[in-house]
Design an enzyme around this catalytic site. Structure first.
Site, PDB file in Angstrom:
ATOM      1  N   ARG A  54       0.816  -1.219   0.000  1.00 55.97           N
ATOM      2  CA  ARG A  54       0.000   0.000   0.000  1.00 55.97           C
ATOM      3  C   ARG A  54       0.844   1.261   0.000  1.00 55.97           C
ATOM      4  NH1 ARG A  54      -4.954  -2.427   2.335  1.00 55.97           N
ATOM      5  NH2 ARG A  54      -6.613  -0.882   2.435  1.00 55.97           N
ATOM      6  N   ARG A  95     -10.472   6.861   3.791  1.00 62.35           N
ATOM      7  CA  ARG A  95      -9.659   5.778   3.212  1.00 62.35           C
ATOM      8  C   ARG A  95      -9.371   6.032   1.734  1.00 62.35           C
ATOM      9  NH1 ARG A  95     -13.484   1.232   5.163  1.00 62.35           N
ATOM     10  NH2 ARG A  95     -12.392  -0.117   3.683  1.00 62.35           N
TER      11      ARG A  95
HETATM   12  P1  ADP Z   1     -10.067  -2.237   1.992  1.00 65.17           P
HETATM   13  O1  ADP Z   1      -9.549  -3.074   0.892  1.00 65.17           O
HETATM   14  O2  ADP Z   1     -11.535  -2.222   2.107  1.00 65.17           O
HETATM   15  O3  ADP Z   1      -9.461  -0.870   2.057  1.00 65.17           O
HETATM   16  P2  ADP Z   1      -8.412  -3.704   3.953  1.00 65.17           P
HETATM   17  O4  ADP Z   1      -9.072  -4.820   4.639  1.00 65.17           O
HETATM   18  O5  ADP Z   1      -7.406  -4.012   2.892  1.00 65.17           O
HETATM   19  O6  ADP Z   1      -9.596  -2.797   3.411  1.00 65.17           O
HETATM   20  O7  ADP Z   1      -7.700  -2.760   5.013  1.00 65.17           O
HETATM   21  C1  ADP Z   1      -8.397  -2.269   6.134  1.00 65.17           C
HETATM   22  C2  ADP Z   1      -7.471  -1.361   6.930  1.00 65.17           C
HETATM   23  O8  ADP Z   1      -6.354  -2.132   7.423  1.00 65.17           O
HETATM   24  C3  ADP Z   1      -6.846  -0.217   6.147  1.00 65.17           C
HETATM   25  O9  ADP Z   1      -7.678   0.935   6.128  1.00 65.17           O
HETATM   26  C4  ADP Z   1      -5.542   0.031   6.954  1.00 65.17           C
HETATM   27  O10 ADP Z   1      -5.816   0.751   8.156  1.00 65.17           O
HETATM   28  C5  ADP Z   1      -5.148  -1.379   7.370  1.00 65.17           C
HETATM   29  N1  ADP Z   1      -4.247  -2.018   6.372  1.00 65.17           N
HETATM   30  C6  ADP Z   1      -4.510  -3.138   5.647  1.00 65.17           C
HETATM   31  N2  ADP Z   1      -3.471  -3.449   4.844  1.00 65.17           N
HETATM   32  C7  ADP Z   1      -2.522  -2.490   5.054  1.00 65.17           C
HETATM   33  C8  ADP Z   1      -1.231  -2.242   4.508  1.00 65.17           C
HETATM   34  N3  ADP Z   1      -0.696  -3.041   3.560  1.00 65.17           N
HETATM   35  N4  ADP Z   1      -0.544  -1.158   4.969  1.00 65.17           N
HETATM   36  C9  ADP Z   1      -1.063  -0.355   5.919  1.00 65.17           C
HETATM   37  N5  ADP Z   1      -2.281  -0.526   6.478  1.00 65.17           N
HETATM   38  C10 ADP Z   1      -3.016  -1.592   6.049  1.00 65.17           C
END
Ligand code: ADP
Ligand code: ADP
Ligand code: ZN
Length: 218
Positions: free
Chosen positions: A88, A172
């Site tokens: 990310r 987000r």
């Molecule tokens: P979506 O795909 O709906 O955005 P995720 O389940 O991938 O949701 O992520 C939910 C939350 O978990 C994100 O908003 C962040 O806070 C955290 N998160 C998940 N993956 C990462 C990542 N690779 N780096 C930083 N934060 C993460």
């Protein structure tokens, strides 16, 4: 084959990662799911991550990379991974390149899923998940065949995420545009980024991704 599904919250990454896991024998690696598991277990990482996730910010690269490195050490991951929600940030992308290079592997394909913001918001507002097997559903776009019963496992219990509300979703999306969207040029410059129309029906998106993967050289 190691594949990254890249796209904003609600783009359909989790939905398609589960299909690929079934159809191609890849393992879904969802950092979001892993963090939610840590929260449910009440671990130290989970407690810290919850506050950050509830406000829609990113958990630190350091924590995420520890969690991913641990998962990548498990033997079931050998046939390949579909990364969902990771990397990310550019720092996470660079670390992943190194992690794979150390195993004689690489990122074989990056598929960007493009969806308009207003559609993302309506998808996330109606999203829910089977509490037993994790299959994803939507109030309007992806209902179970029999109301209230999971198609995949027959469970009648479902959950909704604390961060799937309109206010947090807008935050987000901003975080995605600032911190994650730069990965589009990162992977374009490496020549392995392909895009699909994430606005299409779920089955059409599955077909488009399948078509791309069939043409990927490994
Ligand atoms: P979506 O795909 O709906 O955005 P995720 O389940 O991938 O949701 O992520 C939910 C939350 O978990 C994100 O908003 C962040 O806070 C955290 N998160 C998940 N993956 C990462 C990542 N690779 N780096 C930083 N934060 C993460
Ligand atoms: P992500 O993992 O990228 O955050 P999800 O796969 O969880 O996204 O999808 C978000 C919501 O939108 C879920 O409720 C899912 O059922 C629904 N959905 C996924 N793909 C599509 C699609 N192509 N068309 C309509 N709804 C979709
Ligand atoms: Zn289920």
């Amino acid at each position: 084959m190691n594949l990254i599904l890249l796209g904003p919250p609600g783009a359909g990454k989790g939905t398609q990662a589960k299909v690929l896991q079934e159809s191609r024998g890849l393992k879904q690696l969802s950092t979001g799911d892993m963090l939610r598991t840590a929260i449910a277990a009440g671990s130290e990482i989970g407690l810290k991550a919850k506050v950050i996730m509830d406000r829609g910010d990113l958990v630190s690269d350091e924590v995420i990379l520890d969690v991913v490195a641990e998962r990548m050490g498990k033997p079931d991951i050998k046939a390949g991974v579909v990364f969902d929600g990771f990397p990310r940030t550019p720092a996470q992308a660079q670390a992943l390149d190194k992690m794979l290079a150390a195993r004689g592997q690489k990122v074989d394909a990056v598929i960007e899923m493009k969806v308009e913001d207003e559609v993302l918001i309506s998808r996330i507002s109606g999203r829910y998940t089977c509490a037993k097997c994790g299959k994803g559903y939507h109030d309007s776009f992806a209902k179970p065949a029999r109301p209230g019963i999971c198609d995949a496992c027959g469970s009648t219990e479902f959950t909704r995420r604390a961060d799937d509300n309109e206010k947090t979703v807008r935050d987000r999306l901003n975080v995605y545009n600032k911190q994650t969207a730069p990965l589009v040029s990162y992977y374009t410059s490496r020549g392995n980024l392909r895009s699909v129309d994430g606005m299409a029906d779920i089955n059409h998106v599955t077909d488009a991704i399948g078509h791309i993967l069939d043409g990927v050289q490994r």
